[in-house]
Design an enzyme around this catalytic site. Structure first.
Site, PDB file in Angstrom:
ATOM      1  CG  ASN A 221      -0.199   0.054   2.434  1.00 48.58           C
ATOM      2  OD1 ASN A 221       0.534   0.884   2.983  1.00 48.58           O
ATOM      3  ND2 ASN A 221      -0.375  -1.147   3.347  1.00 48.58           N
ATOM      4  CE  LYS A 298       8.644 -12.574 -13.864  1.00 50.62           C
ATOM      5  NZ  LYS A 298       9.442 -12.088 -14.717  1.00 50.62           N
ATOM      6  CG  ASP A 315      -6.435  -6.375  14.171  1.00 50.27           C
ATOM      7  OD1 ASP A 315      -5.570  -5.750  14.909  1.00 50.27           O
ATOM      8  OD2 ASP A 315      -7.319  -5.735  13.470  1.00 50.27           O
ATOM      9  CB  ILE A 316      -0.399  -6.666  14.791  1.00 47.73           C
ATOM     10  CG1 ILE A 316      -0.039  -7.196  13.652  1.00 47.73           C
ATOM     11  CG2 ILE A 316       0.632  -6.151  15.781  1.00 47.73           C
ATOM     12  CD1 ILE A 316       0.853  -6.754  12.712  1.00 47.73           C
ATOM     13  CG  PHE A 330      -2.553   5.797  13.531  1.00 47.36           C
ATOM     14  CD1 PHE A 330      -1.923   5.693  14.788  1.00 47.36           C
ATOM     15  CD2 PHE A 330      -2.517   6.985  12.899  1.00 47.36           C
ATOM     16  CE1 PHE A 330      -1.126   6.645  15.109  1.00 47.36           C
ATOM     17  CE2 PHE A 330      -1.535   8.037  13.314  1.00 47.36           C
ATOM     18  CZ  PHE A 330      -1.272   7.886  14.579  1.00 47.36           C
ATOM     19  CE  LYS A 344     -11.196   0.816  11.267  1.00 45.80           C
ATOM     20  NZ  LYS A 344     -10.504   1.682  10.208  1.00 45.80           N
ATOM     21  CE  LYS A 348      -8.774  -3.057  14.232  1.00 44.18           C
ATOM     22  NZ  LYS A 348      -7.623  -3.175  13.581  1.00 44.18           N
TER      23      LYS A 348
HETATM   24  N1  CTP Z   1      -3.726  -3.138  12.416  1.00 39.80           N
HETATM   25  C1  CTP Z   1      -2.949  -4.010  12.955  1.00 39.80           C
HETATM   26  N2  CTP Z   1      -3.079  -5.274  12.007  1.00 39.80           N
HETATM   27  C2  CTP Z   1      -3.625  -5.695  11.028  1.00 39.80           C
HETATM   28  C3  CTP Z   1      -4.590  -4.710  10.644  1.00 39.80           C
HETATM   29  C4  CTP Z   1      -4.636  -3.571  11.302  1.00 39.80           C
HETATM   30  O1  CTP Z   1      -2.153  -3.862  13.835  1.00 39.80           O
HETATM   31  N3  CTP Z   1      -3.556  -6.938  10.756  1.00 39.80           N
HETATM   32  C5  CTP Z   1      -3.811  -1.952  13.030  1.00 39.80           C
HETATM   33  C6  CTP Z   1      -3.243  -0.607  12.229  1.00 39.80           C
HETATM   34  O2  CTP Z   1      -2.017  -0.347  12.350  1.00 39.80           O
HETATM   35  C7  CTP Z   1      -4.245   0.351  12.643  1.00 39.80           C
HETATM   36  C8  CTP Z   1      -5.521  -0.187  12.936  1.00 39.80           C
HETATM   37  O3  CTP Z   1      -5.360  -1.474  13.233  1.00 39.80           O
HETATM   38  O4  CTP Z   1      -3.900   1.228  13.698  1.00 39.80           O
HETATM   39  C9  CTP Z   1      -6.377  -0.173  11.743  1.00 39.80           C
HETATM   40  O5  CTP Z   1      -7.465  -0.722  11.781  1.00 39.80           O
HETATM   41  P1  CTP Z   1      -8.151  -1.431  10.409  1.00 39.80           P
HETATM   42  O6  CTP Z   1      -9.419  -2.092  10.973  1.00 39.80           O
HETATM   43  O7  CTP Z   1      -7.137  -2.559   9.724  1.00 39.80           O
HETATM   44  O8  CTP Z   1      -8.173  -0.311   9.656  1.00 39.80           O
HETATM   45  P2  CTP Z   1      -8.849  -0.358   8.122  1.00 39.80           P
HETATM   46  O9  CTP Z   1      -7.899  -1.335   7.268  1.00 39.80           O
HETATM   47  O10 CTP Z   1      -8.729   1.050   7.624  1.00 39.80           O
HETATM   48  O11 CTP Z   1     -10.250  -0.658   8.511  1.00 39.80           O
HETATM   49  P3  CTP Z   1     -11.461  -1.033   7.602  1.00 39.80           P
HETATM   50  O12 CTP Z   1     -11.394  -2.501   7.207  1.00 39.80           O
HETATM   51  O13 CTP Z   1     -12.578  -0.797   8.295  1.00 39.80           O
HETATM   52  O14 CTP Z   1     -11.341  -0.179   6.397  1.00 39.80           O
END
Ligand code: CTP
Length: 412
Positions: A221, A298, A315-316, A330, A344, A348
């Site tokens: 990303n 590849k 999700d960390i 964030f 969120k 979380k």
């Molecule tokens: N995060 C994380 N591990 C993941 C995904 C996200 O630690 N596998 C953390 C990011 O570092 C950030 C927050 O979770 O602090 C973002 O939440 P997330 O739900 O992933 O946000 P978006 O992807 O923007 O959510 P959505 O699916 O609602 O768009």
């Protein structure tokens, strides 16, 4: 600019009268320790130098004696030195012990708890915090034995400063170069600095992750890591012990911050879960999905269309919050910012969440940012559009406030 950091007024105040032992072990970087001692003295610290036998092959005790203004201790079993200031007295005298350079051999001896010379004995006998500035050939640094010793030392709460990447005295390039003396002196100043996060272990994720499709392609990303690195730098300035787990970015590690580089969401998860912390800030743009299978060769363009099956990553942030750690998330949103961010926060189990608008060229890879920060049932604070360093500074102040409100005993 960094050099000014250690000589500016705040560092001078932070180090005035502080009692620091500089331990020097045997390595070519020992010549830089002379400059380190000079910088610490200049910033007002009282410095005593302890050298191993190996160190004396690279630099003489006389040089360090002249720079520290004190006799240099070299022997454990020296009756004259013991009569003056013995190793136990030295151990009690110190408010901080910094070993720079810390050679591979020294790290191994320390990890084993050996007391076979003055410096290792001192490290065992002191209650003062230990800081190590490793310096060695990059292959030696990466050797499993060294990394195992580093893990052991880290788990004991010993702070590691560096090593840095770059050209080495052996002619190779890589990780293993000792941090520059002014960076080490700045880290010592930060250690004594009573900032709002003094003594707090802060773990932070930053940057994007890369999820491999095949050996040459990945899904990633637009995150540049700039906001996360700015938060890490401000947290260190606020006195926190900062570990930054970073995805691939083109940014220098902020001074005084310990960095662990990773690529994928799974690596980031493992690196984060291996660290103990009081406070977690998740700024990383972690991939939510990864290819269900990574192809080992590849992929060839022999099909008219191609689908790649994706699976969810762990999700960390939620995992760390579930451990009961004060966690700050964030959220990057293109619409309904407050509602999504608050959702969120709840989902979380977070202490706080910092949300920003994205899309239309906002936030990603920009020098400036603005944040809406939410906590509890109705806590809210807006941080106006400004340079990311300014925004990070305000965010850290706010995080420190909320953190201390929940942990009054850790308040300084
Ligand atoms: N995060 C994380 N591990 C993941 C995904 C996200 O630690 N596998 C953390 C990011 O570092 C950030 C927050 O979770 O602090 C973002 O939440 P997330 O739900 O992933 O946000 P978006 O992807 O923007 O959510 P959505 O699916 O609602 O768009």
């Amino acid at each position: 600019m960094l050099e000014q950091n250690v000589n500016d007024n705040s560092s001078t105040i932070a180090l005035a009268g502080r009692r620091v032992i500089v331990g020097i072990s045997g390595g070519i970087a020992a010549y830089k320790s002379a400059e380190l001692v000079r910088a610490l003295r200049k910033a007002g610290a009282e410095v005593r130098v302890v050298m191993t036998a190996g160190a004396q092959e690279f630099i003489t005790p006389l040089t360090l004696q002249a720079l520290s203004g004190q006799p240099v201790a070299t022997d454990l079993l020296d009756p004259a030195a013991e009569a003056a200031m013995g190793h136990i007295e030295l151990a009690r005298w110190a408010e901080l012990v910094l070993v720079a350079p810390a050679s591979a051999n020294f790290l191994a001896r320390l990890a084993q708890g050996r007391a076979d010379d003055l410096l290792t004995t001192l490290c065992l006998a002191t209650r003062a915090p230990l800081m190590l500035a490793p310096a060695m050939n990059n292959v030696m640094w990466q050797a499993l034995a060294t990394q195992t010793n580093i893990d052991t030392l880290r788990q004991r709460g010993i702070a590691l400063l560096g090593p840095a990447a770059g050209e080495q005295a052996c002619g190779e390039t890589g990780l293993g170069r000792m941090l520059e003396p002014f960076e080490l002196a700045a880290a010592v100043a930060r250690h004594f600095h009573q900032g709002p996060l003094a003594g707090v272990r802060l773990l932070l994720t930053a940057g994007p992750t890369r999820e491999a499709i095949d050996p040459v392609r990945f899904i990633s990303n637009r995150s540049s890591g700039k906001m996360g690195y700015a938060v890490a730098a401000e947290a260190a300035k606020a006195g926190a012990q900062v570990v930054l787990v970073s995805g691939p970015v083109c940014l220098e590690c902020p001074p005084g911050v310990q960095r662990v580089m990773v690529e994928s969401a799974a690596e980031m998860y493992a690196a984060v879960m291996a660290e103990a912390c009081d406070l977690f800030v998740a700024t990383a743009a972690v991939a939510d999905y990864r290819p269900a299978q990574t192809q080992s060769s590849k992929i060839k363009k022999d099909q008219a269309a191609l689908s790649i099956a994706l699976e969810r990553t762990d999700d960390i942030l939620a995992a760390v919050a579930a451990r009961g750690v004060f966690s700050v998330g964030f959220a990057a949103e293109t619409d309904q910012l407050a509602a999504y961010a608050r959702d969120k926060l709840q989902r979380k189990g977070l202490a706080m969440i910092a949300a920003n608008w994205v899309g239309d060229g906002r936030a990603f890879d920009q020098a400036q940012n603005a944040l809406e920060v939410f906590w509890g049932d109705d806590g809210h604070h807006s941080i106006e559009l400004a340079d990311k360093a300014v925004v990070a500074h305000q965010l850290i102040q706010l995080i420190a406030e909320r953190y201390h409100a929940q942990h009054p005993s850790k308040d300084s």
